[in-house]
Design a protein around this motif. Structure first.
Motif: not given
Ligand SMILES: *Cc1c(COP(=O)(O)O)cnc(C)c1O
Length: 401
Positions: A343-357
């Motif tokens: 769970r993270s507000a960023s993206f473009g990272t090596p790990m896949t991230v998700a956010v639930h706005p």
């Protein structure tokens, strides 16, 4: 007492430790160049004479006067991104927001009007709705799907049009050539936030847009370890942005520039990987019974697929969003069952991230304000990383149950 190492260029500074250490410096090796860009981690530069000093101080964007004005490492980053976007000038900033703020202040002031699309990065919306009115700048927000709406909203005092395509978090596209053509005729400066697309998937200057901005915090740096931004485009416009950026103190620290430059070297590999993974995950989710909608311009069923092919010929990017059946609670339950995806507000990272706005904002907004955003309560945004696509899909499937 202290021997002068060869790299300390000024034996005239004597051998007492105070003086000697105060002047310790690096001399570039003669006859060879480093294979990685050197980090000029210096706050300022010194000049030989008064004339040279005055010239440095008064030359806009000089890279050898004072690091807030410019820096050789930052300049190397600016050159690289300008070239990627098909331009010759760029100004790097301390963050994406620093870049957008500098653009706003460069082209709009008290009594001026700005047109922007309604779906934008949250910080940009905040800048336009909270800060701009305090500066006497009026703003109209329009539906990005309706190209003519930009022209309808424009007034004689409109100075700037702000675009974002694909836009956060629904990945909707704006017809860049359409908006640019009308704005050119009217002498209105256009800026696009190209963060989500990257310069490899989309080159907006080719469609007639004046300025391209990136949050380099995302794909350009690509490792989730630095905050930075950049604006590129026509040299005279970029120089106007620099005048605001260096007064605001929005220019980057050299180490931040260095990190972005380091990340940039692998941009083509990262973007190709993230494009492919996003498409595979989007296709999988589109066929999943618990998913009611997938928003990804690379999908054949996307309502703007033709525009996506024209504007993003290399790929549709590494960001997508989808809606979980059952709304807010079902989406939140899914989020809490993810094991690999973070769970993270960023993206473009090596790990896949998700956010639930909706869940993120429910802490900051009333239910009414939340409805006003127009975002589905079950919407989840996914920023794909470098993991094995099969592992990402397995994590999503397990969490969806
Ligand atoms: C993150 C982001 C920004 C803001 O960038 P910062 O580097 O966090 O200031 C602006 N636009 C988009 C599309 C973003 O994703």
């Amino acid at each position: 007492m202290f021997a002068h190492p060869d790299s300390w260029p000024e034996p005239s500074t004597g051998s007492d430790p105070w003086t000697l250490l105060s002047h310790a410096a690096v001399t570039p090796p003669e006859g060879s160049v480093p294979i990685a860009p050197p980090l000029y981690q210096t706050a300022a530069f010194s000049a030989e004479d008064a004339e040279g000093f005055a010239r440095m101080a008064t030359t806009p964007m000089h890279e050898g006067f004072y690091t807030r004005y410019g820096n050789p490492t930052t300049r190397a980053l600016e050159r690289a991104v300008a070239a990627l976007e098909g331009s010759t000038a760029a100004v790097a900033t301390a963050s994406g927001m620093g870049a957008i703020t500098a653009v706003l202040l460069a082209f709009a002031g008290a009594g001026d009007h700005v047109v922007a699309q309604r779906l934008l990065y949250g910080g940009t919306t905040g800048l336009l709705t909270r800060l701009a009115p305090r500066l006497g700048i009026t703003v109209d927000l329009v539906d990005q799907d309706d190209t003519a709406a930009f022209a309808r909203a424009a007034r004689p005092n409109t100075k700037l049009i702000l675009l974002e395509s694909p836009s956060n978090p629904l990945l909707r596209l704006t017809d860049l050539a359409g908006v640019a053509a009308f704005a050119r005729d009217r002498g209105i400066v256009t800026m696009i936030d190209n963060t989500i697309a990257t310069p490899l998937n989309q080159r907006p200057l080719g469609f007639g847009i004046d300025l391209v901005m990136h949050s380099a915090t995302k794909y350009l740096s690509g490792h989730g370890d630095v905050s930075a931004g950049i604006v590129t485009g026509r040299a005279d416009l970029v120089e106007r942005v620099w005048h605001e950026a260096h007064l605001l103190g929005a220019t980057p620290d050299p180490f931040a520039s260095w990190l972005v430059l380091r990340g940039l070297r692998t941009l083509p590999m990262r973007v190709a990987r993230q494009n492919a993974t996003a498409l595979a995950v989007a296709r999988h989710l589109a066929a999943h019974p618990r998913i009611t909608a997938v928003h990804y311009p690379g999908l054949d069923g996307h309502p703007q697929r033709d525009l996506a092919r024209r504007q993003m010929p290399e790929g549709a990017g590494g960001l997508l969003s989808f809606e979980v059946a059952g709304g807010l609670d079902a989406a939140e339950a899914m989020m809490s069952r993810l094991r690999l995806i973070r769970r993270s507000a960023s993206f473009g990272t090596p790990m896949t991230v998700a956010v639930h706005p909706a869940a993120m904002w429910s802490a900051m907004m009333t239910p009414d304000q939340l409805t006003l955003t127009g975002l589905p309560a079950g919407l989840i945004r996914l920023g794909l990383g470098f993991e094995d696509p099969a592992a990402i899909i397995a994590d999503l499937d397990a969490a969806l149950g």
